[in-house]
Design a protein around this motif. Structure first.
Motif, PDB file in Angstrom:
ATOM      1  N   SER A  91      19.896  30.815  17.169  1.00 34.25           N
ATOM      2  CA  SER A  91      18.552  30.895  16.593  1.00 34.25           C
ATOM      3  C   SER A  91      17.493  30.280  17.506  1.00 34.25           C
ATOM      4  CB  SER A  91      18.531  30.195  15.231  1.00 34.25           C
ATOM      5  OG  SER A  91      18.961  28.851  15.330  1.00 34.25           O
ATOM      6  N   ARG A  92      17.810  30.208  18.778  1.00 31.89           N
ATOM      7  CA  ARG A  92      16.839  29.782  19.787  1.00 31.89           C
ATOM      8  C   ARG A  92      17.151  30.528  21.071  1.00 31.89           C
ATOM      9  NH1 ARG A  92      19.545  26.840  23.485  1.00 31.89           N
ATOM     10  NH2 ARG A  92      21.267  25.482  22.847  1.00 31.89           N
ATOM     11  N   SER A  93      16.216  30.503  22.003  1.00 33.46           N
ATOM     12  CA  SER A  93      16.429  31.189  23.274  1.00 33.46           C
ATOM     13  C   SER A  93      17.432  30.398  24.124  1.00 33.46           C
ATOM     14  CB  SER A  93      15.099  31.310  24.017  1.00 33.46           C
ATOM     15  OG  SER A  93      15.277  31.975  25.241  1.00 33.46           O
ATOM     16  N   PRO A  94      18.536  31.014  24.546  1.00 34.76           N
ATOM     17  CA  PRO A  94      19.509  30.289  25.376  1.00 34.76           C
ATOM     18  C   PRO A  94      18.933  29.978  26.755  1.00 34.76           C
ATOM     19  CG  PRO A  94      20.436  32.313  24.448  1.00 34.76           C
ATOM     20  CD  PRO A  94      18.968  32.384  24.254  1.00 34.76           C
ATOM     21  N   GLY A  95      19.340  28.849  27.314  1.00 33.47           N
ATOM     22  CA  GLY A  95      18.934  28.490  28.664  1.00 33.47           C
ATOM     23  C   GLY A  95      19.716  29.271  29.699  1.00 33.47           C
ATOM     24  N   ALA A  96      19.201  29.314  30.920  1.00 35.99           N
ATOM     25  CA  ALA A  96      19.881  30.047  31.993  1.00 35.99           C
ATOM     26  C   ALA A  96      21.292  29.518  32.214  1.00 35.99           C
ATOM     27  CB  ALA A  96      19.058  29.952  33.280  1.00 35.99           C
ATOM     28  N   ASP A  97      21.484  28.199  32.103  1.00 34.10           N
ATOM     29  CA  ASP A  97      22.808  27.620  32.303  1.00 34.10           C
ATOM     30  C   ASP A  97      23.767  28.047  31.193  1.00 34.10           C
ATOM     31  OD1 ASP A  97      21.137  26.103  30.569  1.00 34.10           O
ATOM     32  OD2 ASP A  97      22.545  24.420  30.657  1.00 34.10           O
ATOM     33  N   GLU A  98      23.232  28.306  30.016  1.00 32.55           N
ATOM     34  CA  GLU A  98      24.081  28.706  28.883  1.00 32.55           C
ATOM     35  C   GLU A  98      24.490  30.172  28.971  1.00 32.55           C
ATOM     36  OE1 GLU A  98      22.627  25.788  25.296  1.00 32.55           O
ATOM     37  OE2 GLU A  98      21.215  27.340  25.929  1.00 32.55           O
ATOM     38  N   LEU A  99      23.856  30.914  29.874  1.00 35.15           N
ATOM     39  CA  LEU A  99      24.191  32.327  30.060  1.00 35.15           C
ATOM     40  C   LEU A  99      24.949  32.568  31.368  1.00 35.15           C
ATOM     41  CD1 LEU A  99      20.810  33.992  28.983  1.00 35.15           C
ATOM     42  CD2 LEU A  99      22.897  33.768  27.615  1.00 35.15           C
ATOM     43  N   GLN A 159       9.516  11.027   2.422  1.00 34.87           N
ATOM     44  CA  GLN A 159      10.871  11.054   2.966  1.00 34.87           C
ATOM     45  C   GLN A 159      11.024  12.314   3.817  1.00 34.87           C
ATOM     46  OE1 GLN A 159      13.825   8.905   2.942  1.00 34.87           O
ATOM     47  NE2 GLN A 159      13.997  10.402   4.596  1.00 34.87           N
ATOM     48  N   VAL A 160      11.062  12.119   5.128  1.00 32.44           N
ATOM     49  CA  VAL A 160      11.228  13.243   6.055  1.00 32.44           C
ATOM     50  C   VAL A 160      12.702  13.646   6.101  1.00 32.44           C
ATOM     51  CG1 VAL A 160      11.153  13.890   8.494  1.00 32.44           C
ATOM     52  CG2 VAL A 160       9.227  12.669   7.453  1.00 32.44           C
ATOM     53  N   VAL A 161      12.956  14.956   6.079  1.00 30.57           N
ATOM     54  CA  VAL A 161      14.317  15.483   6.176  1.00 30.57           C
ATOM     55  C   VAL A 161      14.360  16.421   7.373  1.00 30.57           C
ATOM     56  CG1 VAL A 161      16.196  16.664   4.990  1.00 30.57           C
ATOM     57  CG2 VAL A 161      14.508  15.368   3.666  1.00 30.57           C
ATOM     58  N   SER A 162      15.306  16.203   8.270  1.00 37.51           N
ATOM     59  CA  SER A 162      15.391  17.002   9.494  1.00 37.51           C
ATOM     60  C   SER A 162      16.804  17.523   9.680  1.00 37.51           C
ATOM     61  CB  SER A 162      14.962  16.153  10.698  1.00 37.51           C
ATOM     62  OG  SER A 162      14.931  16.919  11.888  1.00 37.51           O
ATOM     63  N   ARG A 163      16.977  18.412  10.661  1.00 37.80           N
ATOM     64  CA  ARG A 163      18.299  18.893  11.044  1.00 37.80           C
ATOM     65  C   ARG A 163      18.859  18.048  12.170  1.00 37.80           C
ATOM     66  NH1 ARG A 163      20.161  23.895  10.399  1.00 37.80           N
ATOM     67  NH2 ARG A 163      22.009  22.905  11.310  1.00 37.80           N
ATOM     68  N   GLU A 164      20.152  18.219  12.447  1.00 38.62           N
ATOM     69  CA  GLU A 164      20.820  17.417  13.464  1.00 38.62           C
ATOM     70  C   GLU A 164      20.469  17.909  14.870  1.00 38.62           C
ATOM     71  OE1 GLU A 164      23.474  20.987  13.326  1.00 38.62           O
ATOM     72  OE2 GLU A 164      22.051  19.961  12.033  1.00 38.62           O
ATOM     73  N   GLU A 165      20.710  17.046  15.859  1.00 42.94           N
ATOM     74  CA  GLU A 165      20.544  17.430  17.258  1.00 42.94           C
ATOM     75  C   GLU A 165      21.443  18.637  17.556  1.00 42.94           C
ATOM     76  OE1 GLU A 165      18.583  16.366  19.545  1.00 42.94           O
ATOM     77  OE2 GLU A 165      17.859  14.402  18.907  1.00 42.94           O
ATOM     78  N   GLY A 166      20.934  19.583  18.313  1.00 40.27           N
ATOM     79  CA  GLY A 166      21.699  20.782  18.637  1.00 40.27           C
ATOM     80  C   GLY A 166      21.364  21.950  17.744  1.00 40.27           C
ATOM     81  N   SER A 167      20.696  21.687  16.628  1.00 43.18           N
ATOM     82  CA  SER A 167      20.289  22.757  15.721  1.00 43.18           C
ATOM     83  C   SER A 167      19.188  23.591  16.369  1.00 43.18           C
ATOM     84  CB  SER A 167      19.788  22.154  14.404  1.00 43.18           C
ATOM     85  OG  SER A 167      18.965  23.072  13.705  1.00 43.18           O
ATOM     86  N   GLY A 168      19.353  24.917  16.336  1.00 40.79           N
ATOM     87  CA  GLY A 168      18.310  25.794  16.853  1.00 40.79           C
ATOM     88  C   GLY A 168      17.039  25.695  16.037  1.00 40.79           C
ATOM     89  N   ARG A 170      15.948  23.033  14.443  1.00 37.10           N
ATOM     90  CA  ARG A 170      15.262  21.799  14.843  1.00 37.10           C
ATOM     91  C   ARG A 170      14.585  21.973  16.199  1.00 37.10           C
ATOM     92  NH1 ARG A 170      17.277  15.494  14.733  1.00 37.10           N
ATOM     93  NH2 ARG A 170      15.743  14.697  16.222  1.00 37.10           N
ATOM     94  N   SER A 171      15.277  22.607  17.142  1.00 35.63           N
ATOM     95  CA  SER A 171      14.719  22.782  18.474  1.00 35.63           C
ATOM     96  C   SER A 171      13.399  23.545  18.429  1.00 35.63           C
ATOM     97  CB  SER A 171      15.725  23.529  19.364  1.00 35.63           C
ATOM     98  OG  SER A 171      15.170  23.819  20.622  1.00 35.63           O
ATOM     99  N   VAL A 172      13.362  24.647  17.681  1.00 34.91           N
ATOM    100  CA  VAL A 172      12.143  25.449  17.592  1.00 34.91           C
ATOM    101  C   VAL A 172      11.047  24.689  16.842  1.00 34.91           C
ATOM    102  CG1 VAL A 172      11.150  27.582  16.668  1.00 34.91           C
ATOM    103  CG2 VAL A 172      13.399  27.618  17.768  1.00 34.91           C
ATOM    104  N   PHE A 173      11.422  23.981  15.768  1.00 33.19           N
ATOM    105  CA  PHE A 173      10.438  23.196  15.012  1.00 33.19           C
ATOM    106  C   PHE A 173       9.792  22.146  15.908  1.00 33.19           C
ATOM    107  CE2 PHE A 173       9.174  19.581  12.402  1.00 33.19           C
ATOM    108  CZ  PHE A 173       8.427  20.194  11.404  1.00 33.19           C
ATOM    109  N   GLU A 174      10.597  21.446  16.693  1.00 34.52           N
ATOM    110  CA  GLU A 174      10.053  20.395  17.551  1.00 34.52           C
ATOM    111  C   GLU A 174       9.161  20.981  18.649  1.00 34.52           C
ATOM    112  OE1 GLU A 174      13.337  18.024  18.909  1.00 34.52           O
ATOM    113  OE2 GLU A 174      13.356  16.823  17.079  1.00 34.52           O
ATOM    114  N   GLN A 175       9.540  22.127  19.205  1.00 36.64           N
ATOM    115  CA  GLN A 175       8.719  22.745  20.238  1.00 36.64           C
ATOM    116  C   GLN A 175       7.371  23.194  19.682  1.00 36.64           C
ATOM    117  OE1 GLN A 175      10.958  25.916  22.090  1.00 36.64           O
ATOM    118  NE2 GLN A 175      12.680  24.558  22.555  1.00 36.64           N
TER     119      GLN A 175
END
Length: 283
Positions: A91-99, A159-168, A170-175
């Protein structure tokens, strides 16, 4: 299909009707297809899409079975790189290293949104991206600081609720929202979209986020607008909604015929219809 030489023979006459049978007829028997098992790793926010596609494809091709496992985008990509998966849904764009290992391509299959969820009794109708950044970074600690009055007896502390590190998700939300800031250390971290929804729906002071397709399949909590834009299939597909992301299938560049056929199905009109129905299910 070839037929051997046929010999016809009258068996009996019933009520003046002649009944005939083939006394010798050999038909070429199709060679049974060998069973194929495809291993799919899916981001948590894409689990429903993965299962829908696998189930529909299996109905068309019964010799192909699927093992669908969940996790998050980063976990799925690691397992894919290790050879434990044939396809990764992320659910996020893979990095070049991941491809790079194995040499792979990322195939866009859909667009999804990320919705912000509050408790049903929270009256807030709209949040700006700036307000969200301050809330999720811990700069704004109380609902009253954004002019929200919770029902009597509810805790004003957010009370803030977030997803764990590595979650796509979370990654998109933070960006899109945090712009270099970190989610507050006081955030409750959940490992699945459904856990976020369940907690926020039961906690008047909570705020969290989740994939639109997961929330839309089983709405819990309430979704305020972001920058005065409501989350819907049309606003996400048109990129008008501020929090949208692209969903990908990651497959080897030299994928097996069965994997390529599955990708073709996902991109075909029936496959796209399945995905769209999951994004906007009838209720």
């Amino acid at each position: 299909m070839k037929l051997s030489k046929l010999r016809w023979r009258i068996v009996r006459v019933v009520g003046g009707v002649v009944v005939i049978v083939l006394s010798s007829c050999s038909l070429a028997t199709p060679t049974p297809r060998a069973e194929v098992r495809l291993r799919i790793g899916s981001a948590d926010s894409m689990q429903l899409i993965a299962r829908d596609l696998a189930s529909a494809y299996h109905q068309l091709h019964p010799y192909v079975t699927f093992q669908v496992t969940g996790g998050n985008s980063s976990t799925s990509l690691r397992e894919y790189s290790a050879g434990l998966l044939d396809v990764a849904l992320v659910s996020r764009s893979p990095g070049a290293d991941e491809l790079s290992h194995p040499p792979s391509r990322a195939v866009e299959i859909a667009r999804d949104g990320i919705v912000v969820i509050v408790h049903p009794t929270n009256p807030i109708a709209n949040l700006t991206r700036e307000q969200l950044a301050k809330i999720f970074s811990g700069q704004v600690l109380k609902w009253s600081q954004v002019q929200v009055a919770l029902p009597t007896g509810s805790d004003d502390a957010i009370q803030v609720v977030s997803r764990e590190e590595g979650s796509g998700t979370r990654s998109v939300f933070e960006q899109a929202i945090m712009v270099g800031q970190r989610v507050t250390l006081t955030a409750l971290v959940e490992s699945s979209e459904r856990d976020v929804l369940t907690y926020v729906a039961a906690t008047p002071s909570a705020i969290g986020y989740a994939a639109f397709n997961i929330w839309n399949s089983n709405p819990q909590g309430r979704v305020p607008n972001i920058d005065n834009m409501a989350a819907s299939l049309s606003t996400i597909q048109s990129s008008k909604y501020p929090l949208m992301r692209t969903l990908f299938l990651v497959v080897p560049t030299n994928a097996t015929p069965e994997v390529n056929d599955f990708i073709d199905f996902a991109l075909s009109p029936p496959g796209r219809k399945l995905i769209q129905n999951r994004m906007s299910p009838a209720r």
